[in-house]
Design an enzyme around this catalytic site. Structure first.
Site, PDB file in Angstrom:
ATOM      1  CG  ASP A 189      -1.837   1.162   1.281  1.00 38.59           C
ATOM      2  OD1 ASP A 189      -2.406   1.485   0.222  1.00 38.59           O
ATOM      3  OD2 ASP A 189      -2.014   1.782   2.344  1.00 38.59           O
ATOM      4  CB  SER A 190       0.157   4.730  -0.831  1.00 41.16           C
ATOM      5  OG  SER A 190      -1.116   4.781  -0.218  1.00 41.16           O
ATOM      6  CB  CYS A 225      -2.589   0.967  -2.693  1.00 43.85           C
ATOM      7  SG  CYS A 225      -2.761   2.685  -3.135  1.00 43.85           S
ATOM      8  CD  GLU A 231      -2.934   8.464   7.074  1.00 37.19           C
ATOM      9  OE1 GLU A 231      -2.037   8.682   7.891  1.00 37.19           O
ATOM     10  OE2 GLU A 231      -2.911   7.501   6.280  1.00 37.19           O
ATOM     11  CB  CYS A 255     -10.168   4.707  -0.638  1.00 46.01           C
ATOM     12  SG  CYS A 255      -8.773   5.448   0.225  1.00 46.01           S
ATOM     13  CG  HIS A 312      -7.069   5.744   4.440  1.00 46.78           C
ATOM     14  ND1 HIS A 312      -6.184   5.135   3.591  1.00 46.78           N
ATOM     15  CD2 HIS A 312      -6.331   6.450   5.331  1.00 46.78           C
ATOM     16  CE1 HIS A 312      -4.951   5.477   3.940  1.00 46.78           C
ATOM     17  NE2 HIS A 312      -5.019   6.272   4.988  1.00 46.78           N
TER      18      HIS A 312
END
Ligand code: DGL
Length: 268
Positions: free
Chosen positions: A13-14, A76, A155, A187, A189
């Site tokens: 993932d990023s 990702c 985040e 996504c 997140h």
């Protein structure tokens, strides 16, 4: 040559978000070893160009292949959306990605064939979800929306903050007014925002969590390819990041709901 089935699954993932996929994998495949790579020094990818994202994705693929993984999972959505071909072209082991998993799950969930997709600007601009869904069923109408602010809000840990709710209402309005019955969380997140998004979307809409769909597809592929780890021992989990791991560890433990023990810093 068939990879060694006791080798680890490589997940990348990023940054920290792909741990939502790791969590789903740990629950679905409790005997599989996992090597995770999070490019924490260069996250976010979702607002970067296709060239840059592809370049980063190639570097990570190369790194994980050197770890002798038996399977690569592109957790990702952004990398899967714009760099899947490049990654698959480099890999001698099977490559799975969240977009295909999320798309096939959305197709099986929708009854009215109106599906919403939300993701980063790079994912939505690539139209990768629409293509993946149409491979399964070209009759489905897709309504997508880039939600650039969700990644920083997650985040920040604002999972049920009024600002996040307001942002979600604003982003989802044009998608919800299309009478969709399915919303793909495109996504890494967004699964963390599931309760809030379900509230905003209403009960009649099913949220498709690509992390869960990914774990299910991985189980299927391991079975089909005979790559199940035959050892019935507690698995090893290793995490590589590209920046000091403090923040990764803090947010990651919240994502994963467990301690992150073996975290190593690498320079690509
Ligand atoms: N991992 C990215 C995704 O799933 C979100 C974070 C980023 O923008 O790098 O699209």
């Amino acid at each position: 040559m068939k990879p060694d089935s006791t080798n680890a699954i490589g997940v990348f993932d990023s940054g920290v978000g792909g741990l939502t996929v790791v969590k789903a994998l740990m629950e679905r495949l409790p005997f599989e070893n996992i090597v995770y790579f999070g490019d924490t020094a260069r996250v976010p990818y979702g607002v970067k160009s296709v060239e840059t994202i592809t370049h980063f994705a190639r570097e990570i693929t190369d790194f994980l292949l050197h770890q002798q993984v038996k399977l690569l999972i592109v957790a990702c959505n952004t990398m899967a959306a714009v760099a899947r071909q490049a990654i698959a072209g480099m890999s001698p082991v099977p490559v799975l990605d969240v977009i295909d998993a999320g798309a096939s799950s959305a197709v099986s969930v929708t009854k009215v064939k109106y599906v919403g997709v939300i993701g980063t600007p790079a994912t939505i601009n690539s139209n990768a979800y629409a293509r993946a869904i149409h491979q399964y069923d070209p009759d489905i109408r897709i309504f997508s929306r880039a939600c650039a602010l969700f990644v920083p809000l997650v985040e920040e840990g604002w999972l049920d903050h009024p600002v996040t709710e307001l942002t979600a209402r604003e982003y989802l309005r044009p998608v919800l007014c299309r009478n969709i019955d399915t919303l793909v969380l495109g996504c890494t997140h967004y699964p963390l925002l599931k309760p809030l998004l379900q509230d905003v979307a209403g009960e009649g809409i099913t949220l498709v969590d690509s992390a869960e769909a990914m774990a299910e597809q991985t189980a299927q592929v391991l079975q089909e390819t005979g790559l199940w780890n035959p050892r019935r021992q507690p698995p090893e989990y290793r995490y590589y990041v590209t920046d000091v791991p403090l923040r990764f560890q803090g947010i990651g433990e919240r994502f994963l709901g467990r301690a992150l023990c073996d975290v190593r810093v690498v320079k690509l």
